[in-house]
Design an enzyme around this catalytic site. Sequence first.
Site, PDB file in Angstrom:
ATOM      1  N   ASP A 136       1.039  -1.300  -0.174  1.00 22.56           N
ATOM      2  CA  ASP A 136      -0.238  -0.061   0.158  1.00 22.56           C
ATOM      3  C   ASP A 136       0.974   1.174  -0.056  1.00 22.56           C
ATOM      4  OD1 ASP A 136      -1.791   2.016   0.542  1.00 22.56           O
ATOM      5  OD2 ASP A 136      -2.869   0.812   1.969  1.00 22.56           O
ATOM      6  N   ARG A 138      -0.097   4.283  -0.180  1.00 19.52           N
ATOM      7  CA  ARG A 138      -0.864   5.540   0.367  1.00 19.52           C
ATOM      8  C   ARG A 138      -0.483   6.601   1.356  1.00 19.52           C
ATOM      9  NH1 ARG A 138      -6.739   3.217  -0.113  1.00 19.52           N
ATOM     10  NH2 ARG A 138      -5.627   1.406   0.735  1.00 19.52           N
TER      11      ARG A 138
HETATM   12  N1  LIG Z   1      -2.528  -2.584  -6.346  1.00 21.35           N
HETATM   13  C1  LIG Z   1      -3.853  -2.774  -6.180  1.00 21.35           C
HETATM   14  N2  LIG Z   1      -4.651  -1.746  -5.792  1.00 21.35           N
HETATM   15  C2  LIG Z   1      -6.066  -2.590  -5.801  1.00 21.35           C
HETATM   16  C3  LIG Z   1      -6.620  -3.609  -5.841  1.00 21.35           C
HETATM   17  N3  LIG Z   1      -7.570  -3.792  -5.890  1.00 21.35           N
HETATM   18  C4  LIG Z   1      -8.206  -2.559  -5.607  1.00 21.35           C
HETATM   19  N4  LIG Z   1      -7.115  -1.753  -5.385  1.00 21.35           N
HETATM   20  C5  LIG Z   1      -7.522  -0.294  -5.068  1.00 21.35           C
HETATM   21  O1  LIG Z   1      -7.387  -0.321  -3.684  1.00 21.35           O
HETATM   22  C6  LIG Z   1      -7.761   1.188  -3.396  1.00 21.35           C
HETATM   23  C7  LIG Z   1      -9.019   0.962  -2.412  1.00 21.35           C
HETATM   24  O2  LIG Z   1      -8.392   0.603  -1.386  1.00 21.35           O
HETATM   25  P1  LIG Z   1      -9.159  -0.673  -0.549  1.00 21.35           P
HETATM   26  O3  LIG Z   1      -8.125  -1.784  -0.098  1.00 21.35           O
HETATM   27  O4  LIG Z   1     -10.136  -1.476  -1.442  1.00 21.35           O
HETATM   28  O5  LIG Z   1      -9.762   0.073   0.778  1.00 21.35           O
HETATM   29  P2  LIG Z   1      -9.187   1.190   1.490  1.00 21.35           P
HETATM   30  O6  LIG Z   1      -9.456   2.444   0.821  1.00 21.35           O
HETATM   31  O7  LIG Z   1      -8.008   0.823   2.152  1.00 21.35           O
HETATM   32  O8  LIG Z   1     -10.064   0.854   2.772  1.00 21.35           O
HETATM   33  P3  LIG Z   1     -11.858   1.332   3.129  1.00 21.35           P
HETATM   34  O9  LIG Z   1     -11.602   2.777   3.615  1.00 21.35           O
HETATM   35  O10 LIG Z   1     -12.072   0.243   4.050  1.00 21.35           O
HETATM   36  O11 LIG Z   1     -12.260   1.506   1.745  1.00 21.35           O
HETATM   37  C8  LIG Z   1      -8.336   1.666  -4.719  1.00 21.35           C
HETATM   38  O12 LIG Z   1      -7.192   2.772  -5.079  1.00 21.35           O
HETATM   39  C9  LIG Z   1      -8.346   0.601  -5.870  1.00 21.35           C
HETATM   40  O13 LIG Z   1      -7.867   0.994  -7.021  1.00 21.35           O
HETATM   41  C10 LIG Z   1      -5.407  -4.727  -6.403  1.00 21.35           C
HETATM   42  O14 LIG Z   1      -5.786  -5.977  -6.265  1.00 21.35           O
HETATM   43  N5  LIG Z   1      -4.168  -4.045  -6.479  1.00 21.35           N
END
Ligand SMILES: Nc1nc2c(ncn2[C@@H]2O[C@H](COP(=O)(O)OP(=O)(O)OP(=O)(O)O)[C@@H](O)[C@H]2O)c(=O)[nH]1
Length: 460
Positions: A136, A138
């Site tokens: 992650d 971010r």
């Molecule tokens: N690298 C990667 N990114 C993903 C994948 N699936 C979804 N994403 C990205 O994950 C991000 C969303 O993160 P999530 O883990 O679904 O949720 P979160 O924002 O961390 O947490 P919540 O607040 O609970 O939604 C978005 O930017 C999506 O594009 C994947 O398999 N790989």
Amino acid sequence: MAEPISVHKMSGARIPTDVGEFTLCLYHNNLDGKEHLALLVGDVGDAASLRDGAPLLVRVHSECFTGDVLGSLRCDCGPQLAAALRLVAAEGRGVILYLRQEGRGIGLLEKLRAYNLQDVGYDTVDANLLLGHQPDLRDYRVAAEILKDLGITSLRLMTNNPDKIAGLERHGLHVAERVPLQMTAHAENAHYLDTKARRMRHLLQLENPGLNGSTAHHHPVLDTTGDDRSALMPELSAAPPPRPGRPYITLSYAQSLDGSIAARRGEQTFISGPEAGRLTHQLRARHDAILVGIGTVLADDPQLTVRLVRGPDPQPVIVDSRLRFPPWAKLLRGERRPWIATTDAADPARQAALEAAGARVIRLPAVPNGMVDLTALLAYLARRHMRSVMVEGGATVISNFLAAHLADRLVLTIAPMILGGLNAVADLGRLNGRVMPRLVRPQYQTLGKDVILFGDLVWE
Ligand SMILES: Nc1nc2c(ncn2[C@@H]2O[C@H](COP(=O)(O)OP(=O)(O)OP(=O)(O)O)[C@@H](O)[C@H]2O)c(=O)[nH]1
Ligand SMILES: [Zn+2]
């Protein structure tokens, strides 16, 4: 010292929707140059929250083009966004930040690559790691500044992700309450949600207890902290034997049942599963050099490092007769700078640019078809103390090494699929005067869903 972060609201407009009316504001910031968005309903400042007696309802949403726009079933982003819009509209007050953090910060291109890895069995965390990213990427600095700019310091956050809460609190916000935002799991995203719960600590109540059982074999293959869990086959675990005259050559690649290594030329195709991926990295760690052709660099942008197990990185060597090596290649940012073998057909200006970027460009004689003379390349590598070379592809390189009778061992991953695509080996009969290479002392073993076939190559 780093410049303090500043955010600036550029413009806002009224956006009526089915669930209610929002004001969409576009923010500029001096950190990442991205256009982050804020959707507002009602009076959002702390003062109004105090009056109401409840902190503001906020969603900090990370962009997901596939989920948010296309309604992809691979994740839960689209329904989460829709639910957040509904909840904020229903309260009559609240904020949804839409952060341009596609793919948890790796961008859409890399997310698509990560999806392809997930389709052959890696989970969402390992897929990121395999591509050379953190799970992650971010951070929530800009989000925190935008919220503060809107007069918000205390909030109720709609999320299942504890890191998001910690990320906002680290930058001066108070998350007074977490509002769960759990969507129903279904077949397409169940494994993804399960991975988020197990490996990313997301607070999800997963209903299907059988799921954990069914994913038990998806152990974290990239967890390199412990011992090697899948022991390497003994025949492959030793360093390749020394060989007089030139480096020992292991030809190693993955193909479908019909001998295809990609769906089409120039298209990255993931064929083998995580267990075979791990074997590939173990083999890389046992060779002094790893060699691929320029087509592979252009199609896959590989790093050619050892990441799925612990071990030393081999020296990357690229065969690139016309010096098409791109300046954006990840190989130029790796710890071991690539050696690029080319011919006199190469443009000197490109050579200078690649050398300035850290590559070593080696000019070698060409064979009649214009390709780099592989015998000359191997002699060069031997002089640089490269005792073993792992040749991984693509089709042109594999065929050229076989045609030149330059391979000591073949380690073939055969994936149980029929691809009908680009064949690993082309025109060999014509090129080498019909002396066919044969595999002697062949052995095989299943590894995950793949079969590994290996043995020594002889031309007799
Ligand atoms: N690298 C990667 N990114 C993903 C994948 N699936 C979804 N994403 C990205 O994950 C991000 C969303 O993160 P999530 O883990 O679904 O949720 P979160 O924002 O961390 O947490 P919540 O607040 O609970 O939604 C978005 O930017 C999506 O594009 C994947 O398999 N790989
Ligand atoms: Zn998504």
